[in-house]
Design a protein around this motif. Structure first.
Motif, PDB file in Angstrom:
ATOM      1  N   ASN A  40      21.373  22.094   7.290  1.00 28.84           N
ATOM      2  CA  ASN A  40      21.052  22.495   8.659  1.00 28.84           C
ATOM      3  C   ASN A  40      20.297  23.824   8.711  1.00 28.84           C
ATOM      4  N   ASP A  41      19.719  24.198   7.576  1.00 29.70           N
ATOM      5  CA  ASP A  41      18.873  25.393   7.509  1.00 29.70           C
ATOM      6  C   ASP A  41      17.420  24.921   7.547  1.00 29.70           C
ATOM      7  N   TYR A  42      16.700  25.317   8.577  1.00 28.83           N
ATOM      8  CA  TYR A  42      15.341  24.811   8.784  1.00 28.83           C
ATOM      9  C   TYR A  42      14.329  25.929   8.565  1.00 28.83           C
ATOM     10  N   ASP A  43      13.151  25.530   8.100  1.00 29.88           N
ATOM     11  CA  ASP A  43      12.083  26.491   7.846  1.00 29.88           C
ATOM     12  C   ASP A  43      11.391  26.824   9.165  1.00 29.88           C
ATOM     13  N   LEU A  44      12.114  27.544   9.991  1.00 29.26           N
ATOM     14  CA  LEU A  44      11.663  27.899  11.338  1.00 29.26           C
ATOM     15  C   LEU A  44      12.084  29.329  11.652  1.00 29.26           C
ATOM     16  N   ARG A  45      11.359  29.943  12.580  1.00 30.21           N
ATOM     17  CA  ARG A  45      11.781  31.224  13.165  1.00 30.21           C
ATOM     18  C   ARG A  45      12.039  30.974  14.644  1.00 30.21           C
ATOM     19  N   VAL A  61      14.118  27.912  23.760  1.00 37.30           N
ATOM     20  CA  VAL A  61      13.911  28.289  22.364  1.00 37.30           C
ATOM     21  C   VAL A  61      12.437  28.089  22.027  1.00 37.30           C
ATOM     22  N   LEU A  62      11.848  29.104  21.405  1.00 39.63           N
ATOM     23  CA  LEU A  62      10.510  28.989  20.833  1.00 39.63           C
ATOM     24  C   LEU A  62      10.684  29.000  19.322  1.00 39.63           C
ATOM     25  N   ALA A  63      10.335  27.888  18.678  1.00 40.52           N
ATOM     26  CA  ALA A  63      10.509  27.742  17.235  1.00 40.52           C
ATOM     27  C   ALA A  63       9.147  27.842  16.560  1.00 40.52           C
ATOM     28  N   LEU A  64       8.899  28.971  15.914  1.00 39.58           N
ATOM     29  CA  LEU A  64       7.640  29.205  15.213  1.00 39.58           C
ATOM     30  C   LEU A  64       7.762  28.722  13.766  1.00 39.58           C
ATOM     31  N   PRO A  65       6.640  28.389  13.129  1.00 36.36           N
ATOM     32  CA  PRO A  65       6.688  28.097  11.696  1.00 36.36           C
ATOM     33  C   PRO A  65       7.334  29.239  10.921  1.00 36.36           C
ATOM     34  N   GLY A  66       7.882  28.914   9.754  1.00 40.45           N
ATOM     35  CA  GLY A  66       8.642  29.899   8.989  1.00 40.45           C
ATOM     36  C   GLY A  66       7.850  31.093   8.525  1.00 40.45           C
ATOM     37  N   SER A  67       6.530  30.960   8.448  1.00 45.01           N
ATOM     38  CA  SER A  67       5.690  32.084   8.024  1.00 45.01           C
ATOM     39  C   SER A  67       4.361  32.041   8.780  1.00 45.01           C
ATOM     40  N   GLY A  68       3.650  33.155   8.732  1.00 44.66           N
ATOM     41  CA  GLY A  68       2.354  33.239   9.396  1.00 44.66           C
ATOM     42  C   GLY A  68       2.436  33.962  10.722  1.00 44.66           C
ATOM     43  N   ASP A  69       1.299  34.490  11.147  1.00 48.85           N
ATOM     44  CA  ASP A  69       1.237  35.264  12.384  1.00 48.85           C
ATOM     45  C   ASP A  69       0.636  34.485  13.549  1.00 48.85           C
ATOM     46  N   GLY A  70       0.082  33.303  13.279  1.00 48.28           N
ATOM     47  CA  GLY A  70      -0.546  32.561  14.350  1.00 48.28           C
ATOM     48  C   GLY A  70      -1.959  33.080  14.634  1.00 48.28           C
ATOM     49  N   PRO A  71      -2.520  32.726  15.767  1.00 52.65           N
ATOM     50  CA  PRO A  71      -1.860  31.931  16.815  1.00 52.65           C
ATOM     51  C   PRO A  71      -1.657  30.468  16.384  1.00 52.65           C
ATOM     52  N   PHE A  72      -0.519  29.911  16.798  1.00 50.10           N
ATOM     53  CA  PHE A  72      -0.140  28.567  16.418  1.00 50.10           C
ATOM     54  C   PHE A  72      -0.432  27.581  17.540  1.00 50.10           C
ATOM     55  N   GLY A  73      -0.693  26.344  17.149  1.00 49.61           N
ATOM     56  CA  GLY A  73      -0.644  25.278  18.129  1.00 49.61           C
ATOM     57  C   GLY A  73       0.789  25.139  18.637  1.00 49.61           C
ATOM     58  N   LEU A  74       0.957  24.459  19.743  1.00 52.56           N
ATOM     59  CA  LEU A  74       2.282  24.390  20.361  1.00 52.56           C
ATOM     60  C   LEU A  74       2.571  22.992  20.883  1.00 52.56           C
ATOM     61  N   VAL A  75       3.813  22.556  20.652  1.00 52.37           N
ATOM     62  CA  VAL A  75       4.318  21.317  21.226  1.00 52.37           C
ATOM     63  C   VAL A  75       5.402  21.692  22.233  1.00 52.37           C
ATOM     64  N   VAL A  76       5.179  21.377  23.498  1.00 50.72           N
ATOM     65  CA  VAL A  76       6.163  21.630  24.552  1.00 50.72           C
ATOM     66  C   VAL A  76       7.016  20.372  24.712  1.00 50.72           C
ATOM     67  N   PHE A  77       8.322  20.521  24.582  1.00 51.80           N
ATOM     68  CA  PHE A  77       9.232  19.378  24.619  1.00 51.80           C
ATOM     69  C   PHE A  77       9.666  19.069  26.060  1.00 51.80           C
ATOM     70  N   VAL A  78       9.629  17.784  26.388  1.00 50.04           N
ATOM     71  CA  VAL A  78      10.043  17.290  27.705  1.00 50.04           C
ATOM     72  C   VAL A  78      11.194  16.312  27.474  1.00 50.04           C
ATOM     73  N   ALA A  86      18.321  23.116  25.097  1.00 49.51           N
ATOM     74  CA  ALA A  86      16.989  23.288  24.513  1.00 49.51           C
ATOM     75  C   ALA A  86      16.840  22.586  23.171  1.00 49.51           C
ATOM     76  N   THR A  87      17.904  22.541  22.369  1.00 48.22           N
ATOM     77  CA  THR A  87      17.812  21.927  21.040  1.00 48.22           C
ATOM     78  C   THR A  87      18.254  20.471  21.040  1.00 48.22           C
ATOM     79  N   HIS A  88      18.667  19.947  22.199  1.00 45.83           N
ATOM     80  CA  HIS A  88      19.261  18.602  22.272  1.00 45.83           C
ATOM     81  C   HIS A  88      20.415  18.509  21.281  1.00 45.83           C
ATOM     82  N   ASP A  89      21.341  19.507  21.378  1.00 42.44           N
ATOM     83  CA  ASP A  89      22.483  19.581  20.459  1.00 42.44           C
ATOM     84  C   ASP A  89      22.033  19.542  19.005  1.00 42.44           C
ATOM     85  N   THR A  90      20.989  20.288  18.678  1.00 45.70           N
ATOM     86  CA  THR A  90      20.371  20.468  17.358  1.00 45.70           C
ATOM     87  C   THR A  90      19.544  19.263  16.910  1.00 45.70           C
ATOM     88  N   PHE A  91      19.518  18.174  17.660  1.00 44.19           N
ATOM     89  CA  PHE A  91      18.818  16.954  17.255  1.00 44.19           C
ATOM     90  C   PHE A  91      17.307  17.167  17.123  1.00 44.19           C
TER      91      PHE A  91
END
Length: 363
Positions: A40-45, A61-78, A86-91
């Protein structure tokens, strides 16, 4: 050897055996905990964020890739239906990690009234949910670590009535990933009812009674009846309350259904024809008629903008069918191998869609 000495030696041996068993159990428990933590350890910030929308504040929750400064593309969850955080119970986290490997961040807010978000999600229409999503997109575009030209949506189930509205109003959205979206609320409900009755081995009489209760409910909705009238009608309907009638129906839930039961995605799909769309469908979906959904998406959206990915072993939630059938297997997988919950190819298929979009933008 005196009796007392033999008895003392026997007790010592038993204590050594017991101590060995306890040490073994402790090591196994520690190993299990270590596996759970590792899996349950994910490569995310992940960072906590808030969004002020209208009179309410949403926690997210804003989950950025584990490394890098961006700017990153973004997926907005609906989200789909229900009181989701926000995490759908971590799912969501395995999906976020997969998107991060494609260079994209993920943004998700708890529904109103869930976790730290204010309000009540049952007060919302699909239009309200679209307004909320547009506000999240606008909030993200203002951030320096997000590339405003590479923002898209991911949504499942009920989000199928929300995302086309958003894409129709925001021409700057780069993509939509639609997971098991329905087209028409009422047809979806009937399909779901009949699929569950088949799964449960219902008789012809039980099927007819459930459909009768469903038609009674729709007549009540059409004339604006109250939840009390609904419960009275269900008590008087043929047969016990079941899939067609819900004795736990609350006033809030009844109002929510009354606001949204006429939802139909067709017109909004026509208005979002320029957006790149990935349609993700499972072969064991008892909630949504995926054949109807695929036909409708293909008929409305240009072939050059639509990609359809079907996963025969996936359920409505994209979980493996063999796992979802067993509560024990589902719990163990969620704890010890959350990425393995998903049907083969689900995570990589969505990630590769984002990677292909990125390659297109660079060429």
């Amino acid at each position: 050897m005196p009796l007392g000495r033999r008895a003392g030696a026997g007790r010592r041996r038993r204590w050594r055996v017991l101590a060995g068993v306890l040490i073994t159990l402790s090591l196994l428990a520690a190993s299990a905990v270590a596996v759970v933590v590792w899996q349950n350890d994910y490569d995310l910030r992940e960072g906590h964020v808030t969004l002020r929308h209208g009179d309410t504040t949403l926690d997210g929750v804003l989950a950025l890739p584990g490394s890098g400064d961006g700017p990153f593309g973004l997926v907005v969850f609906v989200h789909g239906d229900g009181p989701m955080d926000a995490t759908h119970d971590t799912f969501y986290r395995p999906t976020w990690e997969s998107f991060a490997r494609a260079g994209c961040a993920s943004l998700s807010f708890s529904k109103p009234g869930v976790a730290g978000s204010e309000g009540n999600w049952l007060d919302q229409s699909m239009e309200d949910r679209a307004d909320e999503t547009l506000a999240a997109v606008a909030w993200a575009r203002a951030r320096p670590d997000i590339d405003g030209r590479r923002i898209g949506l991911w949504g499942a189930s009920q989000a199928g009535w929300v995302m086309p509205k958003v894409a129709a109003r925001d021409a700057g959205l780069r993509f939509v990933i639609a997971v098991a979206p329905a087209i028409d609320w009422q047809r979806q409900g009937r399909y779901n009812l009949l699929a569950e009755l088949r799964r449960d081995g219902a008789s012809d009489e039980e099927r007819a009674a459930a459909l009768h209760r469903r038609e009674t409910m729709l007549r009540l909705l059409r004339r604006g009846a109250s939840v009390e009238e609904y419960h009275s009608a269900m008590r008087n309907a043929e047969g016990p309350e079941g899939s067609g009638g819900n004795e736990d129906m609350t006033a809030d839930r009844w109002r929510f259904i009354a606001k949204n039961y006429t939802s139909d995605a067709t017109a909004d799909l026509r208005a979002m024809r320029g957006t790149s769309v990935l349609l993700v469908l499972g072969g064991h979906d008892t909630n949504v008629d995926v054949a109807e959904t695929e036909r409708t998406y293909r008929a409305i959206l240009p072939p050059g903008t639509l990609e359809v990915r079907k996963f025969p072993d996936a359920t409505h939630s994209l979980v493996r069918h063999d796992i979802e059938r067993s509560d024990t297997a589902l719990t163990l997988a969620a704890l010890f191998a959350p990425r393995a919950l998903f049907a083969d190819g689900v995570l990589t298929g969505q990630r590769r869609f984002l990677e292909r979009l990125g390659q297109t933008e660079r060429t």
